[in-house]
Scaffold this motif. Structure first.
Motif, PDB file in Angstrom:
ATOM      1  N   LEU A  20      38.976  -0.267  76.685  1.00  0.00           N
ATOM      2  CA  LEU A  20      39.400   1.051  77.166  1.00  0.00           C
ATOM      3  C   LEU A  20      40.478   1.633  76.261  1.00  0.00           C
ATOM      4  CD1 LEU A  20      39.484   0.567  81.042  1.00  0.00           C
ATOM      5  CD2 LEU A  20      37.879   1.924  79.704  1.00  0.00           C
ATOM      6  N   TYR A  21      41.397   0.810  75.799  1.00  0.00           N
ATOM      7  CA  TYR A  21      42.442   1.283  74.892  1.00  0.00           C
ATOM      8  C   TYR A  21      41.835   1.785  73.583  1.00  0.00           C
ATOM      9  CZ  TYR A  21      46.374   1.312  71.715  1.00  0.00           C
ATOM     10  OH  TYR A  21      47.295   1.690  70.771  1.00  0.00           O
ATOM     11  N   VAL A  22      40.910   1.013  73.027  1.00  0.00           N
ATOM     12  CA  VAL A  22      40.276   1.419  71.768  1.00  0.00           C
ATOM     13  C   VAL A  22      39.509   2.724  71.954  1.00  0.00           C
ATOM     14  CG1 VAL A  22      38.464   0.787  70.116  1.00  0.00           C
ATOM     15  CG2 VAL A  22      40.182  -0.883  70.789  1.00  0.00           C
ATOM     16  N   LEU A  23      38.774   2.859  73.043  1.00  0.00           N
ATOM     17  CA  LEU A  23      38.035   4.096  73.294  1.00  0.00           C
ATOM     18  C   LEU A  23      38.974   5.285  73.461  1.00  0.00           C
ATOM     19  CD1 LEU A  23      35.226   2.901  75.721  1.00  0.00           C
ATOM     20  CD2 LEU A  23      34.952   3.721  73.386  1.00  0.00           C
ATOM     21  N   ALA A  24      40.095   5.090  74.126  1.00  0.00           N
ATOM     22  CA  ALA A  24      41.032   6.190  74.370  1.00  0.00           C
ATOM     23  C   ALA A  24      41.782   6.592  73.106  1.00  0.00           C
ATOM     24  CB  ALA A  24      42.021   5.791  75.456  1.00  0.00           C
ATOM     25  N   GLU A  25      42.092   5.648  72.241  1.00  0.00           N
ATOM     26  CA  GLU A  25      42.920   5.951  71.074  1.00  0.00           C
ATOM     27  C   GLU A  25      42.132   6.382  69.842  1.00  0.00           C
ATOM     28  OE1 GLU A  25      46.255   6.118  70.685  1.00  0.00           O
ATOM     29  OE2 GLU A  25      46.328   5.910  72.861  1.00  0.00           O
ATOM     30  N   TYR A  26      40.949   5.869  69.646  1.00  0.00           N
ATOM     31  CA  TYR A  26      40.253   6.078  68.383  1.00  0.00           C
ATOM     32  C   TYR A  26      39.040   6.992  68.448  1.00  0.00           C
ATOM     33  CZ  TYR A  26      43.250   2.331  66.842  1.00  0.00           C
ATOM     34  OH  TYR A  26      44.339   1.567  66.554  1.00  0.00           O
ATOM     35  N   PHE A  27      38.610   7.381  69.615  1.00  0.00           N
ATOM     36  CA  PHE A  27      37.444   8.247  69.735  1.00  0.00           C
ATOM     37  C   PHE A  27      37.816   9.499  70.512  1.00  0.00           C
ATOM     38  CE2 PHE A  27      35.687   3.993  69.251  1.00  0.00           C
ATOM     39  CZ  PHE A  27      34.813   4.201  68.195  1.00  0.00           C
ATOM     40  N   GLN A  28      37.470  10.668  69.952  1.00  0.00           N
ATOM     41  CA  GLN A  28      37.751  11.944  70.604  1.00  0.00           C
ATOM     42  C   GLN A  28      36.428  12.583  71.005  1.00  0.00           C
ATOM     43  OE1 GLN A  28      40.706  13.242  71.375  1.00  0.00           O
ATOM     44  NE2 GLN A  28      41.658  11.388  70.569  1.00  0.00           N
ATOM     45  N   PRO A  29      36.310  13.101  72.229  1.00  0.00           N
ATOM     46  CA  PRO A  29      35.062  13.759  72.632  1.00  0.00           C
ATOM     47  C   PRO A  29      34.913  15.102  71.923  1.00  0.00           C
ATOM     48  CG  PRO A  29      36.710  13.969  74.348  1.00  0.00           C
ATOM     49  CD  PRO A  29      37.290  13.068  73.303  1.00  0.00           C
ATOM     50  N   GLU A  30      33.685  15.519  71.725  1.00  0.00           N
ATOM     51  CA  GLU A  30      33.420  16.820  71.114  1.00  0.00           C
ATOM     52  C   GLU A  30      33.569  17.893  72.177  1.00  0.00           C
ATOM     53  OE1 GLU A  30      29.658  16.989  69.185  1.00  0.00           O
ATOM     54  OE2 GLU A  30      29.960  15.086  68.162  1.00  0.00           O
ATOM     55  N   PRO A  31      34.463  18.871  71.954  1.00  0.00           N
ATOM     56  CA  PRO A  31      34.591  19.947  72.947  1.00  0.00           C
ATOM     57  C   PRO A  31      33.370  20.847  72.919  1.00  0.00           C
ATOM     58  CG  PRO A  31      36.092  20.308  71.108  1.00  0.00           C
ATOM     59  CD  PRO A  31      35.417  18.998  70.871  1.00  0.00           C
ATOM     60  N   LYS A  32      32.884  21.210  74.085  1.00  0.00           N
ATOM     61  CA  LYS A  32      31.751  22.119  74.168  1.00  0.00           C
ATOM     62  C   LYS A  32      31.902  22.965  75.424  1.00  0.00           C
ATOM     63  CE  LYS A  32      28.823  18.577  76.220  1.00  0.00           C
ATOM     64  NZ  LYS A  32      27.589  17.843  76.112  1.00  0.00           N
ATOM     65  N   GLU A  33      31.307  24.141  75.386  1.00  0.00           N
ATOM     66  CA  GLU A  33      31.405  25.066  76.500  1.00  0.00           C
ATOM     67  C   GLU A  33      30.300  24.769  77.506  1.00  0.00           C
ATOM     68  OE1 GLU A  33      31.200  29.857  77.239  1.00  0.00           O
ATOM     69  OE2 GLU A  33      31.878  29.085  75.323  1.00  0.00           O
ATOM     70  N   ILE A  34      30.666  24.733  78.771  1.00  0.00           N
ATOM     71  CA  ILE A  34      29.709  24.466  79.834  1.00  0.00           C
ATOM     72  C   ILE A  34      29.653  25.691  80.735  1.00  0.00           C
ATOM     73  CG2 ILE A  34      29.167  23.016  81.821  1.00  0.00           C
ATOM     74  CD1 ILE A  34      30.681  20.770  80.433  1.00  0.00           C
ATOM     75  N   THR A  35      28.455  26.182  80.983  1.00  0.00           N
ATOM     76  CA  THR A  35      28.286  27.299  81.912  1.00  0.00           C
ATOM     77  C   THR A  35      27.395  26.840  83.049  1.00  0.00           C
ATOM     78  OG1 THR A  35      26.388  28.126  80.673  1.00  0.00           O
ATOM     79  CG2 THR A  35      28.529  29.026  80.100  1.00  0.00           C
ATOM     80  N   LYS A  36      27.697  27.333  84.244  1.00  0.00           N
ATOM     81  CA  LYS A  36      26.921  26.964  85.410  1.00  0.00           C
ATOM     82  C   LYS A  36      26.770  28.194  86.292  1.00  0.00           C
ATOM     83  CE  LYS A  36      26.659  23.588  89.088  1.00  0.00           C
ATOM     84  NZ  LYS A  36      27.299  22.444  89.738  1.00  0.00           N
TER      85      LYS A  36
END
Length: 71
Positions: A22-38
């Motif tokens: 969990l630490y490695v995922l939180a520190e080294y990987f950033q999610p790609e921002p994208k726009e969500i419409t609903k």
């Protein structure tokens, strides 16, 4: 007692691996921002006339249908 210590060691190892991953995922990987419409069901937008001050106001231009307005 050796069985209890072995059990606690296995649980500690599993907890350490989970916490480390969990630490490695939180520190080294950033999610790609994208726009969500609903779509919102049951709400219709009424167009409003555009005024010069409305362009700078940055407010949403949604209005409630006549059936939802206060009487």
């Amino acid at each position: 007692m050796p069985t209890l210590f072995r059990f606690l060691a296995v649980l500690g190892t599993i907890a350490g691996v989970v916490a480390g991953s969990l630490y490695v995922l939180a520190e080294y990987f950033q999610p790609e921002p994208k726009e969500i419409t609903k779509a919102v069901r049951g709400l219709k937008a009424e167009p409003r006339p555009v005024s010069p001050t409305a362009a700078t106001a940055q407010e949403p231009s949604l209005a409630l249908p006549p059936s939802h307005r206060a009487q």
